[in-house]
Design a protein around this motif. Structure first.
Motif, PDB file in Angstrom:
ATOM      1  N   LEU A  45       0.824  -1.206   0.000  1.00 27.62           N
ATOM      2  CA  LEU A  45       0.000   0.000   0.000  1.00 27.62           C
ATOM      3  C   LEU A  45       0.859   1.259   0.000  1.00 27.62           C
ATOM      4  O   LEU A  45       0.535   2.242  -0.685  1.00 27.62           O
ATOM      5  CB  LEU A  45      -0.936   0.010   1.209  1.00 27.62           C
ATOM      6  CG  LEU A  45      -1.982  -1.108   1.275  1.00 27.62           C
ATOM      7  CD1 LEU A  45      -2.900  -0.913   2.476  1.00 27.62           C
ATOM      8  CD2 LEU A  45      -2.808  -1.184  -0.002  1.00 27.62           C
ATOM      9  N   SER A  46       1.949   1.238   0.746  1.00 29.56           N
ATOM     10  CA  SER A  46       2.827   2.404   0.787  1.00 29.56           C
ATOM     11  C   SER A  46       3.401   2.717  -0.587  1.00 29.56           C
ATOM     12  O   SER A  46       3.543   3.884  -0.963  1.00 29.56           O
ATOM     13  CB  SER A  46       3.976   2.158   1.780  1.00 29.56           C
ATOM     14  OG  SER A  46       3.482   1.940   3.082  1.00 29.56           O
ATOM     15  N   LEU A  47       3.692   1.678  -1.349  1.00 25.29           N
ATOM     16  CA  LEU A  47       4.266   1.865  -2.681  1.00 25.29           C
ATOM     17  C   LEU A  47       3.197   2.117  -3.734  1.00 25.29           C
ATOM     18  O   LEU A  47       3.357   2.983  -4.601  1.00 25.29           O
ATOM     19  CB  LEU A  47       5.094   0.636  -3.060  1.00 25.29           C
ATOM     20  CG  LEU A  47       6.360   0.421  -2.236  1.00 25.29           C
ATOM     21  CD1 LEU A  47       6.928  -0.968  -2.458  1.00 25.29           C
ATOM     22  CD2 LEU A  47       7.418   1.477  -2.583  1.00 25.29           C
ATOM     23  N   MET A  48       2.107   1.387  -3.671  1.00 25.45           N
ATOM     24  CA  MET A  48       1.073   1.514  -4.692  1.00 25.45           C
ATOM     25  C   MET A  48       0.451   2.899  -4.686  1.00 25.45           C
ATOM     26  O   MET A  48       0.163   3.475  -5.739  1.00 25.45           O
ATOM     27  CB  MET A  48      -0.011   0.456  -4.460  1.00 25.45           C
ATOM     28  CG  MET A  48      -1.052   0.389  -5.563  1.00 25.45           C
ATOM     29  SD  MET A  48      -0.356  -0.332  -7.081  1.00 25.45           S
ATOM     30  CE  MET A  48      -1.675  -0.015  -8.243  1.00 25.45           C
ATOM     31  N   PHE A  49       0.260   3.467  -3.491  1.00 24.39           N
ATOM     32  CA  PHE A  49      -0.405   4.761  -3.374  1.00 24.39           C
ATOM     33  C   PHE A  49       0.585   5.925  -3.248  1.00 24.39           C
ATOM     34  O   PHE A  49       0.197   7.033  -2.904  1.00 24.39           O
ATOM     35  CB  PHE A  49      -1.351   4.746  -2.171  1.00 24.39           C
ATOM     36  CG  PHE A  49      -2.455   3.731  -2.269  1.00 24.39           C
ATOM     37  CD1 PHE A  49      -2.900   3.246  -3.495  1.00 24.39           C
ATOM     38  CD2 PHE A  49      -3.071   3.236  -1.118  1.00 24.39           C
ATOM     39  CE1 PHE A  49      -3.919   2.304  -3.589  1.00 24.39           C
ATOM     40  CE2 PHE A  49      -4.098   2.304  -1.194  1.00 24.39           C
ATOM     41  CZ  PHE A  49      -4.511   1.828  -2.424  1.00 24.39           C
ATOM     42  N   ASP A  50       1.879   5.656  -3.526  1.00 25.16           N
ATOM     43  CA  ASP A  50       2.913   6.701  -3.532  1.00 25.16           C
ATOM     44  C   ASP A  50       2.940   7.479  -2.216  1.00 25.16           C
ATOM     45  O   ASP A  50       2.975   8.712  -2.181  1.00 25.16           O
ATOM     46  CB  ASP A  50       2.694   7.665  -4.702  1.00 25.16           C
ATOM     47  CG  ASP A  50       2.852   6.994  -6.050  1.00 25.16           C
ATOM     48  OD1 ASP A  50       3.667   6.052  -6.145  1.00 25.16           O
ATOM     49  OD2 ASP A  50       2.158   7.389  -7.000  1.00 25.16           O
ATOM     50  N   LEU A  51       2.990   6.758  -1.104  1.00 22.81           N
ATOM     51  CA  LEU A  51       2.947   7.384   0.208  1.00 22.81           C
ATOM     52  C   LEU A  51       4.330   7.606   0.807  1.00 22.81           C
ATOM     53  O   LEU A  51       4.450   8.228   1.874  1.00 22.81           O
ATOM     54  CB  LEU A  51       2.114   6.514   1.159  1.00 22.81           C
ATOM     55  CG  LEU A  51       0.662   6.290   0.719  1.00 22.81           C
ATOM     56  CD1 LEU A  51      -0.052   5.346   1.670  1.00 22.81           C
ATOM     57  CD2 LEU A  51      -0.084   7.615   0.615  1.00 22.81           C
ATOM     58  N   LEU A  52       5.375   7.131   0.139  1.00 21.28           N
ATOM     59  CA  LEU A  52       6.740   7.267   0.654  1.00 21.28           C
ATOM     60  C   LEU A  52       7.502   8.329  -0.128  1.00 21.28           C
ATOM     61  O   LEU A  52       7.167   8.637  -1.278  1.00 21.28           O
ATOM     62  CB  LEU A  52       7.480   5.935   0.547  1.00 21.28           C
ATOM     63  CG  LEU A  52       6.822   4.719   1.220  1.00 21.28           C
ATOM     64  CD1 LEU A  52       7.646   3.479   0.970  1.00 21.28           C
ATOM     65  CD2 LEU A  52       6.628   4.965   2.709  1.00 21.28           C
ATOM     66  N   GLN A  53       8.527   8.864   0.524  1.00 19.84           N
ATOM     67  CA  GLN A  53       9.448   9.734  -0.201  1.00 19.84           C
ATOM     68  C   GLN A  53      10.027   8.943  -1.373  1.00 19.84           C
ATOM     69  O   GLN A  53      10.259   7.741  -1.284  1.00 19.84           O
ATOM     70  CB  GLN A  53      10.590  10.181   0.717  1.00 19.84           C
ATOM     71  CG  GLN A  53      10.170  11.062   1.864  1.00 19.84           C
ATOM     72  CD  GLN A  53       9.963  12.512   1.469  1.00 19.84           C
ATOM     73  OE1 GLN A  53      10.089  12.864   0.284  1.00 19.84           O
ATOM     74  NE2 GLN A  53       9.648  13.356   2.445  1.00 19.84           N
ATOM     75  N   GLU A  54      10.271   9.612  -2.483  1.00 22.02           N
ATOM     76  CA  GLU A  54      10.699   8.910  -3.690  1.00 22.02           C
ATOM     77  C   GLU A  54      11.986   8.126  -3.467  1.00 22.02           C
ATOM     78  O   GLU A  54      12.143   7.007  -3.972  1.00 22.02           O
ATOM     79  CB  GLU A  54      10.860   9.904  -4.838  1.00 22.02           C
ATOM     80  CG  GLU A  54      10.873   9.224  -6.183  1.00 22.02           C
ATOM     81  CD  GLU A  54      10.485  10.149  -7.314  1.00 22.02           C
ATOM     82  OE1 GLU A  54      10.819   9.804  -8.461  1.00 22.02           O
ATOM     83  OE2 GLU A  54       9.854  11.183  -7.061  1.00 22.02           O
ATOM     84  N   ASN A  55      12.897   8.684  -2.682  1.00 22.07           N
ATOM     85  CA  ASN A  55      14.162   7.984  -2.481  1.00 22.07           C
ATOM     86  C   ASN A  55      14.037   6.799  -1.513  1.00 22.07           C
ATOM     87  O   ASN A  55      14.960   5.991  -1.388  1.00 22.07           O
ATOM     88  CB  ASN A  55      15.246   8.954  -1.987  1.00 22.07           C
ATOM     89  CG  ASN A  55      14.865   9.618  -0.670  1.00 22.07           C
ATOM     90  OD1 ASN A  55      13.715   9.568  -0.262  1.00 22.07           O
ATOM     91  ND2 ASN A  55      15.817  10.249  -0.015  1.00 22.07           N
ATOM     92  N   ASP A  56      12.886   6.689  -0.824  1.00 23.62           N
ATOM     93  CA  ASP A  56      12.664   5.557   0.074  1.00 23.62           C
ATOM     94  C   ASP A  56      11.963   4.390  -0.622  1.00 23.62           C
ATOM     95  O   ASP A  56      11.877   3.287  -0.078  1.00 23.62           O
ATOM     96  CB  ASP A  56      11.807   5.983   1.280  1.00 23.62           C
ATOM     97  CG  ASP A  56      12.544   6.932   2.204  1.00 23.62           C
ATOM     98  OD1 ASP A  56      13.781   6.812   2.305  1.00 23.62           O
ATOM     99  OD2 ASP A  56      11.879   7.796   2.817  1.00 23.62           O
ATOM    100  N   ARG A  57      11.473   4.630  -1.816  1.00 23.19           N
ATOM    101  CA  ARG A  57      10.659   3.612  -2.471  1.00 23.19           C
ATOM    102  C   ARG A  57      11.468   2.406  -2.944  1.00 23.19           C
ATOM    103  O   ARG A  57      11.026   1.257  -2.755  1.00 23.19           O
ATOM    104  CB  ARG A  57       9.880   4.244  -3.625  1.00 23.19           C
ATOM    105  CG  ARG A  57       8.872   5.268  -3.144  1.00 23.19           C
ATOM    106  CD  ARG A  57       8.209   6.031  -4.280  1.00 23.19           C
ATOM    107  NE  ARG A  57       7.418   7.151  -3.754  1.00 23.19           N
ATOM    108  CZ  ARG A  57       6.787   8.045  -4.488  1.00 23.19           C
ATOM    109  NH1 ARG A  57       6.843   7.956  -5.826  1.00 23.19           N
ATOM    110  NH2 ARG A  57       6.107   9.025  -3.928  1.00 23.19           N
ATOM    111  N   PRO A  58      12.637   2.585  -3.549  1.00 26.14           N
ATOM    112  CA  PRO A  58      13.391   1.397  -3.989  1.00 26.14           C
ATOM    113  C   PRO A  58      13.729   0.445  -2.846  1.00 26.14           C
ATOM    114  O   PRO A  58      13.634  -0.781  -3.004  1.00 26.14           O
ATOM    115  CB  PRO A  58      14.651   2.000  -4.619  1.00 26.14           C
ATOM    116  CG  PRO A  58      14.228   3.364  -5.056  1.00 26.14           C
ATOM    117  CD  PRO A  58      13.282   3.832  -4.015  1.00 26.14           C
ATOM    118  N   ARG A  59      14.115   1.000  -1.690  1.00 28.01           N
ATOM    119  CA  ARG A  59      14.446   0.122  -0.578  1.00 28.01           C
ATOM    120  C   ARG A  59      13.214  -0.632  -0.085  1.00 28.01           C
ATOM    121  O   ARG A  59      13.279  -1.839   0.213  1.00 28.01           O
ATOM    122  CB  ARG A  59      15.050   0.928   0.582  1.00 28.01           C
ATOM    123  CG  ARG A  59      15.442   0.027   1.760  1.00 28.01           C
ATOM    124  CD  ARG A  59      16.092   0.764   2.898  1.00 28.01           C
ATOM    125  NE  ARG A  59      15.181   1.676   3.567  1.00 28.01           N
ATOM    126  CZ  ARG A  59      15.434   2.276   4.733  1.00 28.01           C
ATOM    127  NH1 ARG A  59      16.603   2.091   5.308  1.00 28.01           N
ATOM    128  NH2 ARG A  59      14.561   3.087   5.276  1.00 28.01           N
TER     129      ARG A  59
END
Length: 883
Positions: free
Chosen positions: A659-673
């Motif tokens: 959900l955090s990734l699908m709905f773009d809820l994280l800072q962009e630089n935190d998404r790959p990790r």
């Protein structure tokens, strides 16, 4: 000489609809061409009240536009009970002009409430057996002259079945359908011109309980909408000489009982053919002992014309086997878990009782198993009249089943006596998917059959037990998959209007639609159907009107959430289902380990973002800014509450990551990790998922999006529990409610909640179409006006193909890996659209189309070479790439 053809004309998505009350209907058409890169530049529409188009009510003249979908009628005000004929011409960018299309038509119903002159009538009261035996109503009338047109407009409290002179006027089932009856009650229009005869005629109507009066839910409840059956009907007759006459429901009707002693949606039917009043619906029937009906002062305010297609018999199947269980039960195997009923033929003595019981599965020992259907009896009892061959099928009840236990007939020749009638809302098939793995192909078939069985008037959660309700959570997770398999726009447009009608004054949304109060309200991911489903339908069909119709409901839901709790940007109050049926819950509970407030706030953000987008589409700029600002606040609050200062999601579950990734809820630089942590979590669980209703629909999408497509493929190809293919390996022919509804040893997950036709986990079909086959619509040009073709190859699959019939025509993407490691991609793009084709890993020097360098082929508009591959912009046509 180049040419284009206009074909497949539609009005409000339908071919030749009869009986609509849309005042400004929308017209659509498709183009066929003999060359590539064809786009419409002009169109002309004519609408007339005669087939020769001499009496025009609208002529657009030449319009410079590429619109061929949802073009709104702007002619003279429409009149009630009138057939309108229309035709279309189109011209392309080269100046090529089509001939006029074949004519099509739509017909209006009763456009004004005051045109309803009939009275509501109720059957004669029966104090001894109220609402048990089916009511039979009839009226005779005279036709004097040659009839040019005759239409019946009818509805009921309960379900009705209509006959004119002993014949049904069409194949509609379960009229008037299931809606939020107090606010929206459909009526149907029937063309009965061909059924009337000069002289005495008769109308007959059977009335049953259905959803209006009968049992609903698992709380032994009934009478949710009323306690009495009633009928409202008008027959309008127009003679060749211009005379008009109307026959309607009034005190002159008569009523009685007959052979059908009981009919309930859940429980089946009991019919005693010895009590049949033969010919009761014909003019020459002696009805002197029938009783007078009672006129009721009931409201006509909720009346609306039929929206979309009704339920029909869409397929018939014969038994694949007949066997005797260890308990000695005689059982028919239909080879497919399905929804409908059995039609059977019998020759037996008077009083012989034939009993049919229906079940989805057999138990561990191979016996007939019905514990999972709970209080729903799903039993049909037929008592023979005797003396002749008899045939029977239910009228107001349906069953969910693969197996049928038969009592009262010998096993010899049994299979030849039975035919299964498959029923569902008559949605038009829209797509197909297949690949190199036959178990995945069976999975796709299971998804389709699950949709068939559960898209019956409303998107039900299951079609067999004492539930069969329009659960909002199931609907929203599956809507995109459903749109690939069938044209679901009219189906969901109807259901969404019921959702809005049942919405609470504070914007809250019921768990089921139509609303049953004991089911509850306002869970995240369930109530979010108010926003997600309209946006999904808009994306799939470009239907701005539906978006506009639902927009107040969408806003109301987000504003409801905003008013909960102490922080308007967090949703951490109230009841929530959470990640329902996830596998990571403590102690095997049905609710997963992902915190409910994390899920609720994530969906709050998602719905706020969609409302902001919807407002922008509709031109509501202030709203768009308002909800964008709200979204920003929710995202910031989510990060503060559920993400560590170092960017780590504090709940280490697959669903929380997804959900955090699908709905773009994280800072962009935190998404790959986070994506890497999700992939590692899957691998650490033996390449298995742990997600439930909330996380499963997005899991593979997220893995593919962030570069882990091979892991997504391995998840889908996994055969061991828990996985999609586990149930396939167990012989499933529909999607199960639980990942292990039947365990490897043949025992069951539970008896209380264990449906074997429960479509929610079939949402993986969306990923098969969009990621594996690679067919998607551009969000900036919805409805597949601009198409994205981006197939993803993965470990375990060597080929895949999907076909989707959009509003513009056929879209096809078919790829395979050849023996020399070359890749082949076949693409079809319909006229009046364009497409971006993304060829991952393609070498520009080796890329050919139909054997030629790709840059030299007709239809290419531009190309872009990137590190990941090649992006091609193309016009319509068929393309064959190798690279």
């Amino acid at each position: 000489m180049p040419s284009i053809i206009v074909y497949d004309l539609r009005c409000e998505y339908r071919k030749h609809p009869v009986g609509i009350d849309v005042l400004r209907p929308r017209l659509s058409w498709k183009l066929a061409a003999d060359r590539r890169n064809v786009g419409q530049e002009t169109y002309r529409i004519q609408v007339a009240v005669d087939e020769s188009f001499r009496r025009l009510v609208w002529d657009t003249g030449l319009v410079r536009s590429d619109r061929s979908v949802h073009v709104e009628y702007e002619g003279e005000p429409l009149q009630s009970r009138t057939r309108y004929y229309y035709r279309v011409q189109a011209g392309d960018r080269t100046g090529c002009q089509s001939e006029w299309s074949d004519g099509a038509f739509w017909e209006t119903a009763l456009l004004k409430r005051e045109e309803w002159l009939a009275d509501w009538i109720a059957p004669p009261a029966r104090a001894d057996k109220p609402n048990v035996e089916i009511d039979y109503l009839r009226k005779t009338f005279r036709i004097q002259g040659e009839v040019s047109q005759a239409r019946i407009y009818a509805t009921a409290h309960g379900l009705y079945k209509l006959f004119v002179n002993g014949k049904t006027p069409d194949d509609t089932l379960f009229a008037p359908g299931y809606t939020s009856y107090r606010k929206r009650l459909q009526y149907q229009t029937y063309d009965v011109t061909h059924l009337l005869a000069n002289g005495t005629n008769a109308i007959g109507v059977m009335l049953g309980n259905g959803w209006y009066i009968g049992d609903l839910g698992w709380m032994d409840g009934r009478h949710f909408y009323g306690t009495e059956r009633a009928l409202l009907m008008q027959l309008h007759v127009t003679y060749v000489d211009g005379r008009q006459e109307m026959i309607m429901t009034d005190e002159g009707w008569r009523g009685s009982t007959g052979a059908l002693l009981m009919s309930e949606l859940y429980h089946g039917e009991t019919c005693d053919a010895r009590l049949a009043q033969e010919g009761w619906h014909r003019a020459d029937f002696p009805a002197s002992d029938w009783q007078s009906v009672e006129v009721r002062a009931l409201t006509k305010d909720p009346l609306i014309a039929q929206e979309g297609e009704p339920v029909r018999i869409v397929e018939k199947r014969t038994p694949v086997a007949v066997f005797v269980t260890p308990r000695g039960e005689i059982v028919l195997d239909m080879g497919q878990n399905m929804v409908g009923w059995m039609r059977f033929r019998v020759e037996a003595d008077a009083g012989t009782v034939i009993t049919l019981r229906h079940a989805e599965v057999l138990d561990q020992q191979g016996n007939f198993y019905v514990d999972n259907i709970r209080s729903a009896r799903q039993t049909v009892r037929y008592i023979c009249k005797g003396g002749e061959s008899e045939e029977y099928e239910p009228s107001f009840s349906f069953q969910g089943f693969r197996y049928v236990q038969v009592e009262g007939l010998p096993i010899e020749g049994l299979a030849d006596r039975f035919v299964a009638c498959v029923i569902h809302t008559d949605m038009e098939p829209a797509g197909s998917f297949r690949c190199s793995d036959e178990m995945v192909n069976q999975l796709q078939r299971n998804i389709v059959w699950g949709q068939k069985g559960n898209f019956l008037e409303v998107p039900t959660d299951c079609p067999q037990r004492d539930e069969r309700l329009g659960w909002t959570g199931d609907a929203q997770v599956f809507a995109r998959t459903g749109a690939f398999n069938f044209n679901v726009a009219p189906f969901f447009a109807k259901w969404l209007k019921d959702l809005a009608a049942d919405q609470q004054p504070d914007g809250g949304v019921s768990h089921v639609v139509p609303d049953l109060p004991f089911c509850g309200y306002n869970s995240s991911a369930w109530g979010d159907a108010a926003v997600i489903v309209p946006w999904t339908i808009y994306q799939c069909y470009g239907d701005v009107r539906l978006l506009e119709t639902q927009y107040p409901s969408m806003k109301a839901w987000v504003d409801y959430i905003r008013n909960q709790g102490e922080d308007e940007c967090l949703w951490n109050s109230g009841f929530h289902f959470g990640d329902w049926l996830a596998l990571d819950g403590p102690g095997g509970r049905v609710v997963g380990a992902t915190p409910k407030d994390l899920i609720a706030t994530a969906f709050y953000a998602h719905s706020a973002s969609l409302v902001a987008k919807a407002a922008a589409v509709l031109g509501y700029e202030e709203d768009s800014v308002r909800y964008k600002n709200l979204l920003e606040g929710i995202v910031n609050a989510y990060r503060k509450e559920f993400v560590s200062p170092n960017g780590r999601v504090v709940s280490p579950t697959q669903t929380a990551y997804v959900l955090s990734l699908m709905f773009d809820l994280l800072q962009e630089n935190d998404r790959p990790r986070t994506a890497r942590m999700l992939a590692e979590h899957v691998k650490e669980n033996g390449m298995h998922l742990t997600t439930g209703f909330v996380g499963t629909p997005y899991l593979c999408h997220v893995l593919t999006r962030f570069g882990y497509h091979d892991i997504a493929c391995q998840l889908v190809l996994q055969k061991e529990f828990p996985s999609w293919l586990y149930s396939v390996g167990q012989g499933a022919t529909t999607i199960w409610e639980h990942w292990d509804g039947i365990k490897a040893d043949g025992s069951f997950w539970s008896e209380e909640m264990n449906s074997f036709n429960h479509y929610a986990f079939g949402a993986i079909g969306d990923w098969l179409y969009r990621a594996v086959a690679g067919i998607d619509t551009d969000p900036a040009a919805p409805g597949f006006k601009h198409i994205i073709i981006e197939p993803h190859r993965g470990d375990g699959l060597s080929a895949a193909e999907a076909v989707y019939w959009s509003a513009y025509g056929e879209i096809r993407s078919a790829w395979e890996t050849t023996g020399n490691a070359r890749k082949r991609l076949e693409v079809s793009i319909p006229p009046n659209t364009t497409a971006t084709i993304i060829l991952s890993g393609a070498d520009p020097g080796r890329l050919t189309e139909t054997g030629q360098p790709y840059t030299a082929v007709e239809g290419f508009l531009s190309s872009e070479i990137a590190e990941s591959g090649i992006r091609l912009l193309v016009g319509s046509g068929h393309y064959s790439f190798e690279y």
